[in-house]
Design an enzyme around this catalytic site. Structure first.
Site, mmCIF file in Angstrom:
data_model
loop_
_atom_site.group_PDB
_atom_site.id
_atom_site.type_symbol
_atom_site.label_atom_id
_atom_site.label_comp_id
_atom_site.label_asym_id
_atom_site.label_seq_id
_atom_site.Cartn_x
_atom_site.Cartn_y
_atom_site.Cartn_z
ATOM 1 C CD GLU A 117 46.946 10.260 37.654
ATOM 2 O OE1 GLU A 117 47.747 10.911 38.351
ATOM 3 O OE2 GLU A 117 46.847 9.038 37.702
ATOM 4 C CE1 TYR A 129 46.626 19.677 30.405
ATOM 5 C CE2 TYR A 129 45.203 19.111 32.226
ATOM 6 C CZ TYR A 129 46.412 19.558 31.747
ATOM 7 O OH TYR A 129 47.410 19.896 32.631
#
Length: 162
Positions: A117, A129
């Site tokens: 998250e 990411y």
């Protein structure tokens, strides 16, 4: 151009142990409105499915960790619990190196997927990411509390490992 009096900084990526808990708390405090305590880090690192890595400047081990990542693996799926890099050491590729260490560990354990998250306002982390092959699979509204109590959402991201 490299200045003659500047030195190249090098970092080693090492496995975390419960003895690292105080350093992890210090780093976590730099970025999180509700930082985890040393006791919380120590308790996590004593759990069998939890593992992590720290970035330590070569030749300066007494300075302690300048970045770390903590992850958990269970039933073939893993999650990044938290990751932080000291502000003074950002943009040196440490976040990438820490994530690469986690990915190598998960590959060795034949994990199928890795979740994380990230605050929807953290553009540098989201870009990292995505470069690592994560894709958005969900969203949690009002998940993070920021300065002054402002709430921001979390992106739930996944990378398939199989």
């Amino acid at each position: 151009m490299r200045l003659p009096f500047s030195r190249t900084r090098d970092f080693a990526i090492v496995r975390l142990t419960p003895r690292d808990a105080v350093a992890l708390e210090r780093l976590h405090r730099e970025d999180f409105s509700r930082p985890w305590s040393a006791a919380e880090f120590e308790a996590l690192l004593l759990q069998t499915p939890v593992f992590g890595f720290a970035a330590v400047e070569t030749g300066r081990p007494k300075n302690g960790a300048v970045g770390f990542v903590l992850a958990r693996l269970a039933a073939g799926e893993a999650e990044i619990l938290t990751i932080a890099v000291a502000r003074a050491c950002r943009r040196l590729g440490l976040g990438r190196r820490l994530m690469d260490a986690v990915l190598r560990e998960l590959h060795a354990h034949r994990a199928e997927a890795l979740f994380l998250e990230v605050d929807e306002t953290n553009a540098p982390a989201i870009a990292l990411y995505r470069r690592l092959g994560f894709r958005e699979v969900g969203r949690r509204e009002g998940y993070y509390s920021g300065p002054g109590g402002a709430k921001t959402g979390a992106l739930v991201m996944r990378r398939d490992l199989g």
